[in-house]
Scaffold this motif. Structure first.
Motif, short mmCIF file in Angstrom:
data_model
loop_
_atom_site.label_atom_id
_atom_site.label_comp_id
_atom_site.label_asym_id
_atom_site.label_seq_id
_atom_site.Cartn_x
_atom_site.Cartn_y
_atom_site.Cartn_z
N LYS A 266 -28.22 -37.33 55.72
CA LYS A 266 -28.36 -37.03 57.02
C LYS A 266 -29.04 -38.02 57.82
CE LYS A 266 -28.85 -31.91 56.05
NZ LYS A 266 -29.67 -30.77 56.11
N GLY B 216 -32.43 -35.35 58.49
CA GLY B 216 -33.02 -35.22 56.92
C GLY B 216 -34.30 -35.96 56.53
N VAL C 248 -37.65 -30.00 57.64
CA VAL C 248 -37.38 -31.48 57.53
C VAL C 248 -38.62 -32.10 57.00
CG1 VAL C 248 -36.75 -33.38 58.93
CG2 VAL C 248 -36.00 -31.13 59.44
#
Length: 395
Positions: A372, A284, A312
């Motif tokens: 994440k 993430g 990302v």
């Protein structure tokens, strides 16, 4: 090369002191505002009498206890300021496992060189070194020995010095040691303090910027050097934050320059994903090495794009801490820990003029991790590359 088979290592505490400050409130304010009180202009440290920006620790540092006076250096005082934050957790681990079942692994590149510089200047001016100076203060092993002696830890103890990846490699070594059953817990971290040798060396390479560094910008002109200490307590005992994976590589492209296409960087990131059993979609946020030198940012952008595309969010926190050299990996691991532990927004990249050769997605507005994992990169002289993945544990 893959660092090992999947083996989660859990983080039980984190101590951190850099130009961001040492208290959680100050660290979080700096990360969210994009402004760090410790990033200061210095006009004195360079032999060329030119200015540069340095990431300094501005708070007073704790004294080294008298029984350990042989370790009395600014570098160890800086380390102690972070170690005091995890002292209770380390003492609890010693009580649980025994002092001989805990290891100490530290990354550094400067050790006590700044104290050696002061001592040598006195020898030149006065004809003798100061009475309290001993050459062991600037040996690389001094940092790890200090940590072990401070806590009376008697397990394996050593320092790793692979330039700017030093304190990333300590995590790989700790993981292997835990996996092999050699120890039950490891105190890992990195510490480097400002010294003239390092600053003038990088100035000789024409790598320093005379303004706040601008990673991934078309106007990027070099690095800012900083000082920092960051330490963690790791074990196989479950905790809510873990080192999920680690990858390393050595492309050996050039003694001081990375491969222009980022081949080694890509290899390290893919190895970390494989080690963690994750895919690029599981990441993430990427805390980039992002030194703000033209070559580093270009090659790192290419490598990230090949692995992750532009999906990302990426940023470099070096405008907030400076490049803390041997402590850089641990510094950015501590930032990752704070983001995870306190659920902070991602550090933004205040890049006014994004370079044409940067294809990755920079964090330019408020974003959160969304559960994440975080990947953190550190790349060093000689092509020594480390990628670490931190995230929430499901154990």
């Amino acid at each position: 090369m893959n660092s090992s088979t999947s083996f989660p290592v859990f983080i039980h505490d984190c101590g951190f002191h850099s130009a961001l400050g040492s208290e959680a409130v100050a660290i979080h304010q700096a990360l969210q505002s994009g402004q760090s009180k410790g990033m200061l202009i210095d006009n004195e440290i360079l032999n060329t009498h030119t200015s540069t920006v340095i990431g300094r620790v501005t708070e007073a540092l704790p004294p080294i206890p008298q029984p350990l006076s042989l370790y009395s250096t600014r570098n160890n005082q800086l380390a102690l300021s972070a170690l005091l934050q995890i002292k209770t957790s380390v003492k609890d681990a010693i009580e649980q496992y025994g002092a001989d079942r805990i290891a100490v692994i530290v990354g550094t590149s400067t050790s006590g060189i700044s104290d050696g510089e002061v001592a040598y200047a006195e020898k030149i001016n006065q004809g003798a070194f100061p009475e309290d100076y001993h050459y062991t203060k600037q040996e690389l092993g001094d940092s790890a020995n200090f940590v072990a002696d401070y806590f009376n830890i008697t397990g394996p103890c050593y320092t790793i010095s692979t330039a700017c990846s030093s304190s990333g490699r300590v995590f790989i070594s700790a993981k292997r040691m835990l996996q092999a059953g050699i120890v039950d817990a490891v105190v890992v971290g990195g510490v480097d303090s400002i010294c003239k040798l390092t600053l003038n060396g990088f100035n000789g390479l024409e790598a320093l910027s005379n303004q706040l560094c601008q990673p991934f910008s078309a106007d990027r002109s070099g690095i800012n050097i900083g000082e920092s200490a960051a330490f963690m307590l790791l074990s196989a005992k479950p905790s809510h934050i873990a080192l999920l994976g680690a990858g390393d590589s050595s492309d050996a492209h050039h003694i001081s320059a990375p491969h222009p296409e980022g081949n080694g960087a890509e290899q390290a990131m893919r190895a970390a994903l494989e080690d963690a059993g994750l895919t690029p979609k599981d990441i993430g946020y990427i805390n980039a090495h992002g030194t703000a030198t033209p070559l580093n940012d270009s090659m790192e952008s290419k490598a990230i794009y090949r692995v992750f595309g532009d999906s990302v969010p990426v940023s470099s926190t070096k405008p907030l801490t400076g490049h803390t050299l041997g402590a850089a990996s641990a510094t950015e691991a501590a930032i990752a820990w704070h983001i995870l532990h306190h659920q902070l927004p991602l550090p933004m990249q205040r890049c006014v003029n994004k370079a044409d050769d940067i294809e990755i997605a920079l964090v330019e507005s408020e974003q959160y991790l969304g559960g994440k994992a975080i990947l953190s990169n550190s790349f060093a002289f000689g092509g020594n590359n480390i990628s670490l993945i931190f995230g929430y544990s499901h154990d």
